[in-house]
Design a protein around this motif. Structure first.
Motif, PDB file in Angstrom:
ATOM      1  N   ILE A   7       0.855  -1.178   0.000  1.00 53.30           N
ATOM      2  CA  ILE A   7       0.000   0.000   0.000  1.00 53.30           C
ATOM      3  C   ILE A   7       0.895   1.232   0.000  1.00 53.30           C
ATOM      4  N   ALA A   8       0.759   2.045  -1.046  1.00 57.25           N
ATOM      5  CA  ALA A   8       1.511   3.302  -1.121  1.00 57.25           C
ATOM      6  C   ALA A   8       0.715   4.388  -0.414  1.00 57.25           C
ATOM      7  N   VAL A   9       1.341   5.032   0.555  1.00 54.83           N
ATOM      8  CA  VAL A   9       0.700   6.063   1.363  1.00 54.83           C
ATOM      9  C   VAL A   9       1.389   7.387   1.056  1.00 54.83           C
ATOM     10  N   GLY A  10       0.668   8.293   0.403  1.00 57.39           N
ATOM     11  CA  GLY A  10       1.207   9.607   0.093  1.00 57.39           C
ATOM     12  C   GLY A  10       1.021  10.558   1.262  1.00 57.39           C
ATOM     13  N   LEU A  11       2.139  11.141   1.724  1.00 62.96           N
ATOM     14  CA  LEU A  11       2.116  12.018   2.887  1.00 62.96           C
ATOM     15  C   LEU A  11       2.373  13.457   2.466  1.00 62.96           C
ATOM     16  N   ARG A  12       1.849  14.368   3.256  1.00 63.45           N
ATOM     17  CA  ARG A  12       2.081  15.788   2.998  1.00 63.45           C
ATOM     18  C   ARG A  12       3.564  16.094   3.178  1.00 63.45           C
ATOM     19  N   GLY A  13       4.120  16.772   2.174  1.00 63.91           N
ATOM     20  CA  GLY A  13       5.540  17.061   2.177  1.00 63.91           C
ATOM     21  C   GLY A  13       6.294  16.369   1.064  1.00 63.91           C
ATOM     22  N   GLY A  14       5.695  15.316   0.470  1.00 62.18           N
ATOM     23  CA  GLY A  14       6.326  14.655  -0.664  1.00 62.18           C
ATOM     24  C   GLY A  14       6.853  13.272  -0.398  1.00 62.18           C
ATOM     25  N   THR A  15       6.641  12.711   0.784  1.00 54.55           N
ATOM     26  CA  THR A  15       7.100  11.358   1.091  1.00 54.55           C
ATOM     27  C   THR A  15       6.014  10.348   0.756  1.00 54.55           C
ATOM     28  N   ILE A  16       6.416   9.239   0.125  1.00 52.10           N
ATOM     29  CA  ILE A  16       5.504   8.130  -0.182  1.00 52.10           C
ATOM     30  C   ILE A  16       6.043   6.890   0.508  1.00 52.10           C
ATOM     31  N   GLN A  17       5.324   6.393   1.472  1.00 47.61           N
ATOM     32  CA  GLN A  17       5.724   5.200   2.214  1.00 47.61           C
ATOM     33  C   GLN A  17       4.959   3.992   1.695  1.00 47.61           C
ATOM     34  N   LEU A  18       5.660   2.852   1.622  1.00 51.59           N
ATOM     35  CA  LEU A  18       5.045   1.603   1.188  1.00 51.59           C
ATOM     36  C   LEU A  18       4.919   0.678   2.383  1.00 51.59           C
ATOM     37  N   TYR A  19       3.685   0.260   2.644  1.00 55.36           N
ATOM     38  CA  TYR A  19       3.371  -0.579   3.799  1.00 55.36           C
ATOM     39  C   TYR A  19       3.052  -1.997   3.343  1.00 55.36           C
ATOM     40  N   HIS A  20       3.540  -2.954   4.121  1.00 56.43           N
ATOM     41  CA  HIS A  20       3.073  -4.334   4.027  1.00 56.43           C
ATOM     42  C   HIS A  20       2.442  -4.667   5.366  1.00 56.43           C
ATOM     43  N   GLY A  21       1.115  -4.678   5.402  1.00 55.12           N
ATOM     44  CA  GLY A  21       0.448  -4.728   6.689  1.00 55.12           C
ATOM     45  C   GLY A  21       0.640  -3.399   7.395  1.00 55.12           C
ATOM     46  N   ARG A  22       1.125  -3.457   8.611  1.00 55.55           N
ATOM     47  CA  ARG A  22       1.370  -2.222   9.370  1.00 55.55           C
ATOM     48  C   ARG A  22       2.854  -1.871   9.416  1.00 55.55           C
ATOM     49  N   VAL A  23       3.670  -2.522   8.598  1.00 60.57           N
ATOM     50  CA  VAL A  23       5.115  -2.330   8.610  1.00 60.57           C
ATOM     51  C   VAL A  23       5.534  -1.538   7.381  1.00 60.57           C
ATOM     52  N   VAL A  24       6.345  -0.512   7.564  1.00 62.38           N
ATOM     53  CA  VAL A  24       6.909   0.254   6.446  1.00 62.38           C
ATOM     54  C   VAL A  24       8.078  -0.538   5.879  1.00 62.38           C
ATOM     55  N   VAL A  25       7.978  -0.949   4.612  1.00 63.63           N
ATOM     56  CA  VAL A  25       9.025  -1.742   3.986  1.00 63.63           C
ATOM     57  C   VAL A  25       9.857  -0.926   3.006  1.00 63.63           C
ATOM     58  N   ASP A  26       9.392   0.244   2.613  1.00 63.62           N
ATOM     59  CA  ASP A  26      10.145   1.066   1.670  1.00 63.62           C
ATOM     60  C   ASP A  26       9.550   2.470   1.661  1.00 63.62           C
ATOM     61  N   TYR A  27      10.287   3.393   1.079  1.00 58.18           N
ATOM     62  CA  TYR A  27       9.768   4.747   0.915  1.00 58.18           C
ATOM     63  C   TYR A  27      10.470   5.395  -0.260  1.00 58.18           C
ATOM     64  N   THR A  28       9.854   6.407  -0.831  1.00 55.78           N
ATOM     65  CA  THR A  28      10.421   7.214  -1.893  1.00 55.78           C
ATOM     66  C   THR A  28       9.886   8.630  -1.743  1.00 55.78           C
ATOM     67  N   THR A  29      10.418   9.546  -2.502  1.00 52.04           N
ATOM     68  CA  THR A  29      10.039  10.950  -2.368  1.00 52.04           C
ATOM     69  C   THR A  29       9.739  11.553  -3.731  1.00 52.04           C
ATOM     70  N   VAL A  30       8.909  12.590  -3.709  1.00 49.88           N
ATOM     71  CA  VAL A  30       8.599  13.394  -4.885  1.00 49.88           C
ATOM     72  C   VAL A  30       8.796  14.857  -4.514  1.00 49.88           C
ATOM     73  N   PRO A  31       8.909  15.754  -5.515  1.00 49.09           N
ATOM     74  CA  PRO A  31       9.222  17.160  -5.194  1.00 49.09           C
ATOM     75  C   PRO A  31       8.208  17.855  -4.306  1.00 49.09           C
ATOM     76  N   GLU A  32       6.906  17.596  -4.514  1.00 43.84           N
ATOM     77  CA  GLU A  32       5.884  18.264  -3.711  1.00 43.84           C
ATOM     78  C   GLU A  32       4.920  17.234  -3.128  1.00 43.84           C
ATOM     79  N   THR A  33       3.931  17.731  -2.418  1.00 46.06           N
ATOM     80  CA  THR A  33       2.906  16.856  -1.843  1.00 46.06           C
ATOM     81  C   THR A  33       2.127  16.166  -2.950  1.00 46.06           C
ATOM     82  N   PRO A  34       2.020  14.846  -2.914  1.00 51.35           N
ATOM     83  CA  PRO A  34       1.296  14.140  -3.987  1.00 51.35           C
ATOM     84  C   PRO A  34      -0.207  14.399  -3.915  1.00 51.35           C
ATOM     85  N   SER A  35      -0.805  14.469  -5.098  1.00 47.37           N
ATOM     86  CA  SER A  35      -2.258  14.601  -5.190  1.00 47.37           C
ATOM     87  C   SER A  35      -2.911  13.248  -5.433  1.00 47.37           C
TER      88      SER A  35
END
Length: 481
Positions: free
Chosen positions: A331-359
């Protein structure tokens, strides 16, 4: 797993376009095979310019829409070759369907039933040549909830110049229309990638419409739930002809579920805060919901809360990331600020970033590349990220057991006693067998001695009959001759 431990990036930065000037709502971004040539394109419903656009390497299609688009879906309408999907965009009360980047069909939401009090009020105004006594009629419909009235009556209740408003609209037909707020698709009878899918439309009045993919007629109509609610996000799982579940998120903080054969959905979850987005995880059929209070929660289809976690920033969007070759659903979770965290269940397994807050975020095949993440930010930047072929999330997975399963299940007394006796029998099986054989030999010896005594005591040596009764009570038994 902390973010500091995630040092190796699993994503390739393919392209970043800061000059696209796109304004996209959540669920208005798709990766689909527009022309049926297995060359997937990015299709965007641009809210700012009222256009439906398709991108390959450059802009390949640009269609002007007559109203503001709010949702976008794609589905297959027939089995003809080549398999070309239909792209449907919701604009107000209309659903515009395109094929091969050309207009194909237009579907309009049926008008809703008008309240008798409201219909009588406007009918009287249309028959009278002079507007008089409007205050009496307004008081009659003013006692009714605004959500049950038509747009004309709602505007009448809010305007100050009511007489001029009535003179302008009293001779026009009264129609109660409802806009499409969100859409999704559900496979009709097969899970194949290019199988027929039924469009599912949710309206502002709380109605759910299932359309036939071939005739585009209404197959079924249902209500969201018994309460007054307005759907704004909808997701589905299952087959329409077999068994399915429709999960609906409402602006009032309700999560409702609609199943096959139901005419009205069931309220399973009620939040005190606003719902941001939701997704259904395939396989487990868990419902993951993000709220405005930096909370990410997981529920079963019955509404039982499995876990809830706090995020670092406010969640703005969710996206399901199915990685087929790894058999993993993230599950990709877009956060304010430009961070995208990838969850497997309730555990963060990866993350990536974009220049601005994702829409909005979408994941799928683009061109000939299978695992591509496309992110459109609030500032209009479009970012393409490709998952590396060597990426392996399994090495970093932790045990993903729901919190409720970590607690011992309370057992009934009889079941607990049975388990204790079974464990005792396994531990002392040899001793129990020896005791049983000893008791059996004693029983045989006692019966033989009693038989001998009976024979010796008989005077005429006549025939006699021996009857044995064994009474067993718990672990003790009694033999009677």
């Amino acid at each position: 797993m902390s973010i500091g431990e995630l040092n190796v990036s699993r994503w390739l930065e393919a392209h970043c376009n800061r000059n696209s000037q796109l304004s996209v709502l959540p669920r208005s971004l798709l990766l689909i095979d527009v022309m049926g040539d297995d060359d997937y394109q990015l299709v965007v419903a641009d809210l700012f310019q009222n256009r439906l656009r398709a991108f390959k390497r450059n802009l390949t299609s640009d269609i002007v829409l007559c109203d503001l688009p709010n949702s976008l879906i794609a589905f297959y309408t027939n089995h003809l070759e080549p398999r070309v999907p239909a792209v449907a965009v919701a604009c107000g009360q209309d659903l515009f369907i395109f094929k091969n980047s050309k207009p194909f069909f237009k579907f309009r939401i049926p008008s809703s039933t008008i309240l008798p009090v409201e219909a009588s009020f406007w009918e009287k105004l249309g028959n009278n040549s002079v507007v008089s006594g409007i205050n009496i009629g307004i008081e009659e419909i003013n006692s009714t909830s605004l959500t049950l009235l038509t747009g004309r009556s709602q505007e009448l209740m809010c305007t100050t110049s009511q007489e001029s408003f009535i003179k302008r609209y009293r001779y026009k037909p009264l129609v109660k229309e409802s806009s499409i707020t969100c859409m999704c698709t559900i496979k009709k009878s097969s899970y194949d990638k290019k199988a027929l899918s039924c469009p599912v439309l949710a309206t502002e009045s709380g109605n759910i419409y299932f359309l036939d993919p071939q005739t585009l007629a209404i197959l079924q109509q249902a209500n969201t739930c018994s309460r007054t609610s307005t759907p704004f996000v909808i997701s589905s799982i299952g087959l329409f002809d077999v068994e399915y579940k429709i999960v609906i998120g409402c602006r009032e903080g309700y999560i409702c579920i609609l199943m096959r054969g139901w005419l009205e959905g069931k309220l399973i979850i009620e939040f005190l805060h606003d719902i941001v987005d939701l997704v259904i995880v395939p396989g487990d059929n868990f419902i993951v919901v993000a709220t405005s209070q930096k909370t990410l929660s997981c529920f079963t289809k019955r509404g039982q809360n499995l876990w809830s976690i706090k995020t670092a920033s406010q969640v703005v969007c969710l996206c399901l990331v199915p990685i087929c070759h790894l058999n993993v659903n993230l599950i990709a979770v877009g956060l304010r600020g430009g961070t995208i965290q990838l969850y497997h269940g309730r555990v963060v397994v990866d993350y990536t970033t974009v220049p601005e807050t994702p829409s909005t975020i979408t994941f799928g095949q683009l061109g000939q590349e299978e695992n591509v993440m496309v992110v459109v930010t609030l500032a209009g930047t479009v970012t393409y990220k490709i998952l590396k072929r060597t990426a392996d999330f399994n090495v970093r997975f932790k045990e993903n057991v729901p919190l409720l399963q970590c607690k011992p299940i309370p057992l009934p007394k009889r079941s607990k006693l049975f388990l204790e006796q079974s464990l005792r029998e396994r531990n002392i099986a040899t001793d129990m067998h020896q005791f049983f054989q000893q008791d059996l030999m004693r029983l045989r010896l006692k019966n033989a001695s009693e038989l001998v005594n009976c024979i010796e005591n008989l005077e005429n040596k006549e025939e006699f009959k021996i009857e044995a009764k064994i009474c067993i009570r718990a672990s003790a038994f009694m033999d009677t001759l």
